[in-house]
Design a protein around this motif. Structure first.
Motif, PDB file in Angstrom:
ATOM      1  N   LYS A  41      63.529  32.318  11.894  1.00 24.98           N
ATOM      2  CA  LYS A  41      61.679  32.253  11.418  1.00 24.98           C
ATOM      3  C   LYS A  41      61.555  33.414  12.690  1.00 24.98           C
ATOM      4  O   LYS A  41      60.503  34.778  11.776  1.00 24.98           O
ATOM      5  CB  LYS A  41      61.302  31.395  11.258  1.00 24.98           C
ATOM      6  N   LEU A  42      60.879  33.616  13.963  1.00 21.35           N
ATOM      7  CA  LEU A  42      60.811  34.836  14.143  1.00 21.35           C
ATOM      8  C   LEU A  42      61.546  35.915  14.305  1.00 21.35           C
ATOM      9  O   LEU A  42      60.361  36.843  14.191  1.00 21.35           O
ATOM     10  CB  LEU A  42      60.817  33.415  15.884  1.00 21.35           C
ATOM     11  N   ALA A  43      62.360  36.081  14.886  1.00 22.54           N
ATOM     12  CA  ALA A  43      63.500  37.003  14.526  1.00 22.54           C
ATOM     13  C   ALA A  43      63.269  37.918  13.438  1.00 22.54           C
ATOM     14  O   ALA A  43      63.143  38.900  12.775  1.00 22.54           O
ATOM     15  CB  ALA A  43      64.981  37.289  14.922  1.00 22.54           C
ATOM     16  N   ARG A  44      62.942  37.327  11.945  1.00 21.09           N
ATOM     17  CA  ARG A  44      62.744  37.947  10.408  1.00 21.09           C
ATOM     18  C   ARG A  44      61.237  38.346  10.805  1.00 21.09           C
ATOM     19  O   ARG A  44      61.120  39.014  10.221  1.00 21.09           O
ATOM     20  CB  ARG A  44      63.026  36.578   9.680  1.00 21.09           C
ATOM     21  N   PHE A  45      60.636  37.489  11.488  1.00 22.68           N
ATOM     22  CA  PHE A  45      59.547  38.065  10.530  1.00 22.68           C
ATOM     23  C   PHE A  45      59.398  39.627  12.124  1.00 22.68           C
ATOM     24  O   PHE A  45      58.390  40.269  11.589  1.00 22.68           O
ATOM     25  CB  PHE A  45      58.606  37.356  12.029  1.00 22.68           C
ATOM     26  N   ALA A  46      59.924  39.274  13.532  1.00 21.81           N
ATOM     27  CA  ALA A  46      59.586  40.646  14.031  1.00 21.81           C
ATOM     28  C   ALA A  46      60.307  41.680  13.543  1.00 21.81           C
ATOM     29  O   ALA A  46      60.190  43.014  13.374  1.00 21.81           O
ATOM     30  CB  ALA A  46      60.745  40.385  15.226  1.00 21.81           C
ATOM     31  N   VAL A  51      59.808  45.540  14.047  1.00 19.30           N
ATOM     32  CA  VAL A  51      59.666  45.319  16.026  1.00 19.30           C
ATOM     33  C   VAL A  51      60.623  44.531  16.109  1.00 19.30           C
ATOM     34  O   VAL A  51      60.822  43.460  16.036  1.00 19.30           O
ATOM     35  CB  VAL A  51      58.023  44.447  16.746  1.00 19.30           C
ATOM     36  N   ALA A  52      60.764  45.115  17.845  1.00 19.03           N
ATOM     37  CA  ALA A  52      62.031  44.137  17.799  1.00 19.03           C
ATOM     38  C   ALA A  52      61.331  42.755  19.306  1.00 19.03           C
ATOM     39  O   ALA A  52      60.764  42.726  19.708  1.00 19.03           O
ATOM     40  CB  ALA A  52      62.627  44.722  19.386  1.00 19.03           C
ATOM     41  N   LEU A  53      62.272  41.837  19.242  1.00 18.32           N
ATOM     42  CA  LEU A  53      61.886  40.410  19.901  1.00 18.32           C
ATOM     43  C   LEU A  53      61.537  41.224  21.005  1.00 18.32           C
ATOM     44  O   LEU A  53      59.973  40.070  21.379  1.00 18.32           O
ATOM     45  CB  LEU A  53      62.963  39.848  19.811  1.00 18.32           C
ATOM     46  N   ALA A  54      61.666  41.796  22.245  1.00 17.13           N
ATOM     47  CA  ALA A  54      61.637  41.814  23.431  1.00 17.13           C
ATOM     48  C   ALA A  54      60.022  42.977  23.259  1.00 17.13           C
ATOM     49  O   ALA A  54      59.525  42.924  24.265  1.00 17.13           O
ATOM     50  CB  ALA A  54      62.216  42.261  24.397  1.00 17.13           C
ATOM     51  N   ALA A  55      59.433  43.507  22.270  1.00 14.83           N
ATOM     52  CA  ALA A  55      58.686  43.422  22.397  1.00 14.83           C
ATOM     53  C   ALA A  55      57.491  43.095  21.334  1.00 14.83           C
ATOM     54  O   ALA A  55      56.079  43.712  21.227  1.00 14.83           O
ATOM     55  CB  ALA A  55      59.663  45.572  22.043  1.00 14.83           C
ATOM     56  N   VAL A  56      57.531  42.149  21.041  1.00 12.91           N
ATOM     57  CA  VAL A  56      56.782  41.429  19.698  1.00 12.91           C
ATOM     58  C   VAL A  56      55.297  40.976  21.068  1.00 12.91           C
ATOM     59  O   VAL A  56      55.149  40.629  22.114  1.00 12.91           O
ATOM     60  CB  VAL A  56      57.059  39.862  19.856  1.00 12.91           C
ATOM     61  N   GLN A  57      53.128  41.057  20.557  1.00 11.32           N
ATOM     62  CA  GLN A  57      53.030  40.854  21.317  1.00 11.32           C
ATOM     63  C   GLN A  57      52.028  39.646  21.151  1.00 11.32           C
ATOM     64  O   GLN A  57      52.804  39.762  19.716  1.00 11.32           O
ATOM     65  CB  GLN A  57      51.900  41.849  21.160  1.00 11.32           C
ATOM     66  N   GLY A  58      51.171  39.194  21.653  1.00 12.95           N
ATOM     67  CA  GLY A  58      50.299  38.097  20.820  1.00 12.95           C
ATOM     68  C   GLY A  58      49.369  38.598  19.911  1.00 12.95           C
ATOM     69  O   GLY A  58      49.834  37.505  19.241  1.00 12.95           O
ATOM     70  N   HIS A  59      49.457  39.881  19.381  1.00  9.40           N
ATOM     71  CA  HIS A  59      48.710  40.173  18.275  1.00  9.40           C
ATOM     72  C   HIS A  59      49.973  39.705  17.037  1.00  9.40           C
ATOM     73  O   HIS A  59      49.457  39.674  15.522  1.00  9.40           O
ATOM     74  CB  HIS A  59      47.730  41.667  18.032  1.00  9.40           C
ATOM     75  N   ILE A  98      61.010  40.957  29.580  1.00 11.87           N
ATOM     76  CA  ILE A  98      59.385  41.290  29.408  1.00 11.87           C
ATOM     77  C   ILE A  98      58.482  40.953  30.557  1.00 11.87           C
ATOM     78  O   ILE A  98      58.938  39.945  31.362  1.00 11.87           O
ATOM     79  CB  ILE A  98      59.598  40.127  28.246  1.00 11.87           C
ATOM     80  N   ALA A  99      57.495  41.317  30.515  1.00  7.31           N
ATOM     81  CA  ALA A  99      56.370  41.319  31.641  1.00  7.31           C
ATOM     82  C   ALA A  99      55.667  40.129  31.150  1.00  7.31           C
ATOM     83  O   ALA A  99      55.569  39.689  32.079  1.00  7.31           O
ATOM     84  CB  ALA A  99      56.009  42.292  30.901  1.00  7.31           C
ATOM     85  N   ALA A 100      54.871  39.519  30.303  1.00  5.60           N
ATOM     86  CA  ALA A 100      53.959  38.622  29.732  1.00  5.60           C
ATOM     87  C   ALA A 100      54.387  38.032  28.271  1.00  5.60           C
ATOM     88  O   ALA A 100      55.706  38.208  27.932  1.00  5.60           O
ATOM     89  CB  ALA A 100      52.779  39.298  29.385  1.00  5.60           C
ATOM     90  N   ASN A 101      54.539  36.985  28.472  1.00 11.11           N
ATOM     91  CA  ASN A 101      54.942  35.849  27.380  1.00 11.11           C
ATOM     92  C   ASN A 101      53.641  36.401  26.147  1.00 11.11           C
ATOM     93  O   ASN A 101      52.339  35.690  26.514  1.00 11.11           O
ATOM     94  CB  ASN A 101      54.635  33.973  27.893  1.00 11.11           C
ATOM     95  N   PRO A 102      53.990  36.709  24.873  1.00 10.10           N
ATOM     96  CA  PRO A 102      53.324  37.406  24.245  1.00 10.10           C
ATOM     97  C   PRO A 102      52.416  35.625  23.121  1.00 10.10           C
ATOM     98  O   PRO A 102      51.730  35.665  22.487  1.00 10.10           O
ATOM     99  CB  PRO A 102      53.699  37.423  22.994  1.00 10.10           C
ATOM    100  N   VAL A 103      53.397  34.362  23.533  1.00 11.43           N
ATOM    101  CA  VAL A 103      52.839  32.927  22.945  1.00 11.43           C
ATOM    102  C   VAL A 103      51.532  32.256  23.598  1.00 11.43           C
ATOM    103  O   VAL A 103      51.446  31.609  23.550  1.00 11.43           O
ATOM    104  CB  VAL A 103      54.205  32.323  22.772  1.00 11.43           C
ATOM    105  N   GLN A 104      51.858  33.299  24.616  1.00 11.38           N
ATOM    106  CA  GLN A 104      51.716  31.912  25.564  1.00 11.38           C
ATOM    107  C   GLN A 104      49.792  31.119  25.837  1.00 11.38           C
ATOM    108  O   GLN A 104      50.192  30.430  25.677  1.00 11.38           O
ATOM    109  CB  GLN A 104      51.654  32.921  27.616  1.00 11.38           C
ATOM    110  N   ASP A 105      48.957  32.635  25.129  1.00  9.03           N
ATOM    111  CA  ASP A 105      47.706  31.915  24.529  1.00  9.03           C
ATOM    112  C   ASP A 105      47.017  31.902  23.149  1.00  9.03           C
ATOM    113  O   ASP A 105      46.144  32.423  23.014  1.00  9.03           O
ATOM    114  CB  ASP A 105      46.472  33.066  25.352  1.00  9.03           C
ATOM    115  N   VAL A 106      48.459  31.456  22.498  1.00  7.61           N
ATOM    116  CA  VAL A 106      48.214  31.330  21.058  1.00  7.61           C
ATOM    117  C   VAL A 106      48.470  29.995  20.377  1.00  7.61           C
ATOM    118  O   VAL A 106      49.684  29.354  21.071  1.00  7.61           O
ATOM    119  CB  VAL A 106      49.625  32.276  20.310  1.00  7.61           C
TER     120      VAL A 106
END
Length: 328
Positions: A41-46, A51-59, A98-106
Motif C-alpha cells: 500500500k505504501l509503495a503504491r501511494f508513493a 516519489v521513490a520510497l526513500a524520498a518520502v517525507q512526513g507530509h 535515509i536521514a530521518a524517519n518520515p513516519v516518526q511523528d505521524v
C-alpha cells in the motif's frame, strides 16, 4: 483508474525488508504477510505521487493517512499500518538510505471512544430475577447473589471474586474486600489498592443471605495447601469444589444465565457495572456520586455515562415526541 507501477528499486527494497523480518526478526509468516500488504500500500501511494520510497517525507505520509481515513479505514487500522511503515523506515535508516524517519511523528486519527454497552432496566431485572429450571438451588443462589452485587453495587469482576465472607487479617494483608451485612455495605479493594465502601441494596442483601445459608454445602479443598484452604474458607464466592471462583468462571456463568433468561445479548460482568452506573445516573443526575460508587480516580472516566444517559433520553424522545417521528 490505472494502478501505479512500482519501480524495480522500490520493489527490491520492500523484498529485502520482508526477508529481514522473516529471517532476522523471525516474525510469524502471517505477520510478515500483513507487513507485506501494508508496504505494498505504501509503495503504491508513493508511486502514485511520483516519489521513490526513500524520498518520502512526513507530509506525504500525513496525506496518505488522511486518504485512508476518508476511505473509511478506522483509526486503529491506520495506526497499525503506520506502525508497519515506521518499522520499514527505521530499517532504511539503519541501512544509511535515509536521514530521518518520515513516519516518526505521524499519528493516526483518534478513534471515537465507544459507548459502554448497558442493559435496560427491565432487562437487568429480568436477569436478576431469573431462576434456573429445574436448576441447581446451590448454583442458582450463588449466581443470583453475584448478579445482584455486580448490578446492585457496580463492582468490577476482580473486586467481586476478591470478596471475603467477613474481614480478617488475611483479607487485609491480601488486599481483599468483604461483605458487611449489618451495615449494608460492601468493602471493596479497587484498582491501585484504593478501598471504598459501596452501599448494599435490599435485594442484594437478601440474595447474599440466601447464598450464605447454602454456601457451606461445598467441600472446602486446598489441595494440601494450608494457605489455599484458608483462602477458600474465607472466599465469598466459591465453586463446587470449594475453591475461590475465577473471573473466567464468573463470565461463563453470567453468559449462561443471561441466555437462559432470554436476553438478546450475552451479558458479561462489566456490562452489569455499566448498567449500574447508567441507571444511577439516569435517576439521580449526580455524576460525582457515580464516580465515587464506581471508584474512578478521575471524573473524565465517569463522563462517558453522560453520553450513554443522553443516548437513552434521545431514544425516549424519538419514541414519544410526535415531531421526532416525522421520518417514519
Amino acid at each position: 483508474m490505472e494502478t501505479p507501477t512500482l519501480s524495480a528499486d522500490d520493489a527490491a527494497l520492500v523484498a529485502r525488508y520482508l526477508a529481514h523480518v522473516r529471517v532476522e526478526k523471525r516474525l510469524a509468516e502471517r505477520t510478515a504477510t500483513l507487513y507485506g500488504l501494508d508496504l505494498d500500500k505504501l509503495a503504491r501511494f508513493a508511486a502514485g505521487a511520483g516519489v521513490a520510497l526513500a524520498a518520502v517525507q512526513g507530509h506525504h505520509v500525513r496525506h496518505w493517512a488522511a486518504r485512508m481515513h476518508a476511505a473509511g479505514r478506522s483509526g486503529r487500522g491506520i495506526a497499525l499500518i503506520l506502525s508497519g511503515w515506521r518499522g520499514f523506515y527505521a530499517w532504511l535508516g539503519r541501512q544509511g538510505l535515509i536521514a530521518a524517519n518520515p513516519v516518526q511523528d505521524v499519528r493516526a486519527p483518534r478513534q471515537p471512544r465507544p459507548l459502554p454497552k448497558a442493559l435496560g432496566v427491565d432487562e437487568a431485572v429480568q436477569l436478576a430475577e431469573h431462576a434456573d429450571e429445574p436448576g441447581d438451588p446451590w448454583l442458582d443462589a450463588r449466581d443470583a447473589a453475584m448478579v445482584e452485587l455486580l448490578y446492585g453495587s457496580g463492582l468490577r469482576v476482580g473486586e467481586l471474586i476478591g470478596l471475603d465472607v467477613a474481614p480478617s487479617d488475611g483479607a487485609l494483608r491480601a488486599g481483599r474486600g468483604w461483605i458487611d451485612l449489618p451495615a449494608a455495605e460492601v468493602q471493596v479493594q479497587g484498582k491501585g489498592g484504593k478501598r471504598r465502601a459501596v452501599p448494599l441494596g435490599r435485594q442484594a442483601a437478601a440474595a447474599l443471605r440466601h447464598w450464605l445459608a447454602l454456601r457451606g454445602e461445598a467441600q472446602i479443598r486446598g489441595g494440601g495447601d494450608a494457605a489455599a484452604a484458608g483462602d477458600a474458607a474465607q472466599a465469598l464466592f466459591i465453586g463446587r469444589r470449594g475453591t475461590r471462583l475465577t473471573a473466567q468462571s464468573v463470565w461463563q456463568r453470567l453468559k449462561r444465565r443471561s441466555l437462559q433468561a432470554g436476553l438478546a445479548t450475552p451479558v458479561h460482568p462489566h456490562m452489569l457495572r455499566h448498567s449500574f452506573a447508567s441507571h444511577v445516573l439516569q435517576s439521580s443526575g449526580d455524576l460525582r456520586a457515580v464516580q465515587e460508587l464506581l471508584g474512578h480516580a478521575h471524573i473524565g472516566t465517569t463522563q462517558v455515562y453522560t453520553r450513554l444517559d443522553f443516548q437513552h433520553l434521545a431514544r425516549a424522545y424519538d419514541a414519544a415526541h410526535p415531531r421526532a417521528r416525522r421520518g417514519k
